[in-house]
Write a protein that holds these residues in place. Structure first.
Motif, PDB file in Angstrom:
ATOM      1  N   ASP A 194      85.629 -38.942  81.733  1.00  0.00           N
ATOM      2  CA  ASP A 194      86.172 -38.981  83.066  1.00  0.00           C
ATOM      3  C   ASP A 194      86.355 -40.374  83.595  1.00  0.00           C
ATOM      4  O   ASP A 194      85.841 -41.488  83.048  1.00  0.00           O
ATOM      5  N   GLY A 195      86.989 -40.506  84.905  1.00  0.00           N
ATOM      6  CA  GLY A 195      87.453 -41.850  85.388  1.00  0.00           C
ATOM      7  C   GLY A 195      86.186 -42.483  85.804  1.00  0.00           C
ATOM      8  O   GLY A 195      86.037 -43.707  85.841  1.00  0.00           O
TER       9      GLY A 195
ATOM     10  N   ILE B 249      91.245 -40.764  78.897  1.00  0.00           N
ATOM     11  CA  ILE B 249      90.713 -40.946  80.200  1.00  0.00           C
ATOM     12  C   ILE B 249      91.224 -39.681  81.093  1.00  0.00           C
ATOM     13  O   ILE B 249      92.367 -39.814  81.180  1.00  0.00           O
ATOM     14  N   LYS B 250      90.550 -38.739  81.492  1.00  0.00           N
ATOM     15  CA  LYS B 250      91.110 -37.793  82.197  1.00  0.00           C
ATOM     16  C   LYS B 250      91.911 -38.241  83.461  1.00  0.00           C
ATOM     17  O   LYS B 250      91.399 -38.901  84.127  1.00  0.00           O
ATOM     18  N   GLY B 251      93.142 -37.730  83.586  1.00  0.00           N
ATOM     19  CA  GLY B 251      93.776 -38.128  84.832  1.00  0.00           C
ATOM     20  C   GLY B 251      94.406 -39.522  84.906  1.00  0.00           C
ATOM     21  O   GLY B 251      95.054 -39.684  85.820  1.00  0.00           O
ATOM     22  N   SER B 252      94.778 -40.071  83.430  1.00  0.00           N
ATOM     23  CA  SER B 252      95.123 -41.594  83.608  1.00  0.00           C
ATOM     24  C   SER B 252      95.989 -41.473  82.241  1.00  0.00           C
ATOM     25  O   SER B 252      95.442 -40.991  81.199  1.00  0.00           O
ATOM     26  N   LYS B 253      96.763 -42.439  82.333  1.00  0.00           N
ATOM     27  CA  LYS B 253      97.592 -42.777  80.795  1.00  0.00           C
ATOM     28  C   LYS B 253      97.002 -43.687  80.021  1.00  0.00           C
ATOM     29  O   LYS B 253      96.991 -43.566  78.729  1.00  0.00           O
ATOM     30  N   TRP B 254      96.316 -44.825  80.502  1.00  0.00           N
ATOM     31  CA  TRP B 254      95.540 -45.673  79.522  1.00  0.00           C
ATOM     32  C   TRP B 254      94.477 -46.088  80.752  1.00  0.00           C
ATOM     33  O   TRP B 254      93.394 -45.563  81.122  1.00  0.00           O
ATOM     34  N   ILE B 255      94.480 -47.599  80.979  1.00  0.00           N
ATOM     35  CA  ILE B 255      93.488 -48.175  81.689  1.00  0.00           C
ATOM     36  C   ILE B 255      93.674 -48.501  83.224  1.00  0.00           C
ATOM     37  O   ILE B 255      93.233 -49.661  83.881  1.00  0.00           O
ATOM     38  N   GLU B 256      94.815 -47.685  83.892  1.00  0.00           N
ATOM     39  CA  GLU B 256      95.334 -48.253  85.316  1.00  0.00           C
ATOM     40  C   GLU B 256      94.132 -47.905  86.102  1.00  0.00           C
ATOM     41  O   GLU B 256      94.348 -48.413  87.302  1.00  0.00           O
ATOM     42  N   ASN B 257      93.181 -47.036  85.798  1.00  0.00           N
ATOM     43  CA  ASN B 257      92.127 -46.875  86.772  1.00  0.00           C
ATOM     44  C   ASN B 257      90.797 -47.716  86.676  1.00  0.00           C
ATOM     45  O   ASN B 257      89.705 -47.486  87.136  1.00  0.00           O
TER      46      ASN B 257
ATOM     47  N   GLU C 265      90.090 -52.908  90.018  1.00  0.00           N
ATOM     48  CA  GLU C 265      91.222 -54.168  90.163  1.00  0.00           C
ATOM     49  C   GLU C 265      90.537 -55.668  89.984  1.00  0.00           C
ATOM     50  O   GLU C 265      91.261 -56.270  89.348  1.00  0.00           O
TER      51      GLU C 265
END
Length: 457
Positions: free
Chosen positions: A280-281, A307-315, A318
């Protein structure tokens, strides 16, 4: 001109999962070195690249999955059932033709199939070809699975959650929570059906193990008592018995080696949760801050889509990159054996799949264990409580403070030094068993002799 007699041929029926295909190809390399011709039967799904293995013959088995079929981790069991149902005829037809052309193709000595590809046994039986089973997991897992299924069938009530930390009778050091099915929740029928297939030998004559007698003597002895009708050949660790060569189905980012070259000796934590696991994120965030706050350099493998709900490490947070400065490197996939053997790597944070477990042991690295499913919980418990070279993160949703403390314990504290000492001791034992005259080396010779003997019967 003399006619060269064709070699005895071994048919390997491979499973299309990353962690299964790799050791099967390694087994093929070992048997090829013993004089056998090798045919690898594999699905169209996740098929290996034949150009990487010019000495082998490759046979595609159409699994006939419908267009748009979900091939993610969450649909894994239906995919495996489909493969076992749909590939049988193609393998039967191919082997039937080969049996009729043995003068040119070589005598078909046997079929060796991955334990998940059990359809191959019925094909071999129908054609009167000897079959052998390759077990991709260790002996401790098969023991636990047998007991687990027996307990599940005997119990009428679910196990209270309060008993999950109780030891499983006869399976020391495993607790109920370490079992493949912890008994506190209902197990879907599809899972039970598949696991029953995994403990049966059917008509097969032998088990081939990617493990060693030194590593699992008591578990292997126990299984031999139960499976008295089959022979055992423990010839692991496979990756130490063959020349180093990439067999991965994923593209490796080798630029991470340049980054490792700039790091201090034994300073880097290498993190990889394998080729199948999802998280999970929230878990990603806690892992990220735990790594950042530990102040240790790290190389982190995050597969796209894991990662569930994301393509790679965008979550990722920041300010994460700013926080770690140049201490961390994230890649989509790494050349793991090269990474683990690098002098900069001081610990391995692993999902504890059996291939990764063996690779970590063989480099003498302490292991941070975060198991997710299947055999991983058993392997993690053995790493932490039998071989005493690992530390177990009990829950996948550990918070950042726990993760930070765990990393520092392994990398900096006295406890980590003791783990490293134990790991190096175990590494020495495995080095000995794969060397000339070692138990795994002898077992490989015995396997070769056994397969050759099958063609004379």
């Amino acid at each position: 001109m003399a006619i060269t007699k064709a070699k005895n041929r071994v048919i390997l029926v491979a499973c299309p999962l990353e962690g299964h295909m790799t050791p099967m190809i390694q087994l093929g390399s070992m048997l090829h070195s013993k004089g056998f011709s090798i045919t690898v039967a594999h699905t169209e799904f996740n098929s290996p690249n034949p150009q990487n293995h010019p000495d082998f013959t490759f046979l595609k088995l159409p699994e006939n999955l419908a267009a748009g079929t979900d091939t993610s981790f969450f649909n894994l069991l239906p995919i495996l059932f489909a493969i076992n149902n749909n590939c049988k005829d193609a393998l039967h037809n191919y082997l039937d033709r080969m049996m009729k052309n043995q003068e040119n193709e070589g005598t078909v000595a046997c079929v060796i199939y991955d334990t998940l590809m059990y359809f191959a046994d019925s094909v071999a039986f129908e054609l009167k070809i000897p079959s052998l089973i390759f077990r991709n997991t260790n002996a401790a897992y098969l023991r636990s699975l047998r007991v687990n299924l027996q307990l599940y069938n005997e119990k009428t009530d679910l196990l209270p959650a309060s008993r999950l930390l109780d030891p499983v009778p006869g399976l020391d050091p495993l607790r109920f929570r370490d079992l493949p099915n912890p008994l506190d929740v209902p197990v879907p029928e599809i899972v039970m059906q598949f696991q029953v297939n995994l403990i049966e030998t059917r008509s097969s004559l032998a088990y081939i193990w990617n493990t060693s007698d030194e590593l699992e003597d008591s578990d292997l002895t126990d299984l031999k008592q139960h499976y008295q009708q089959v022979k055992f050949f423990s010839i692991g660790p496979f990756h130490k018995m063959v020349p180093p060569k990439s067999t991965t189905l994923l593209e490796e980012d080798k630029t991470c080696i340049d980054w490792l070259n700039k790091q201090a000796e034994n300073s880097v934590v290498y993190i990889s949760l394998g080729s199948l696991a999802m998280m999970d994120g929230k878990d990603l965030i806690e892992m990220a801050w735990g790594l950042a706050n530990s102040k240790q350099p790290f190389l982190w493998v995050i597969r796209p889509g894991s990662i569930k709900g994301s393509k790679w490490i965008e979550n990722l947070p920041e300010d994460f990159e700013e926080k770690i400065e140049n201490r961390g490197r994230i890649v989509k996939w790494a050349p793991q054996r090269e990474v683990l053997s690098h002098k900069a790597v001081g610990a391995f944070w692993s999902h504890c799949g059996w291939n990764s477990t063996l690779e970590g042991i063989c480099e003498g690295l302490p292991i941070i264990c975060r198991p997710i499913f299947a055999d991983q919980k058993v392997n993690a418990r053995y790493l932490s409580h039998v071989w005493k070279m690992g530390i177990l993160l009990e829950n996948f949703s550990e918070n950042r403070e726990t993760i930070e403390k765990c990393i520092r314990k392994v990398m900096v504290d006295e406890e980590g030094k003791e783990m490293r000492k134990n790991a190096l001791n175990l590494k020495g034992k495995l080095d000995a068993c794969v060397s000339h005259g070692g138990t795994s080396s002898k077992s490989l010779n015995d396997l070769s002799d056994f397969i050759h003997s099958l063609t004379t019967k």
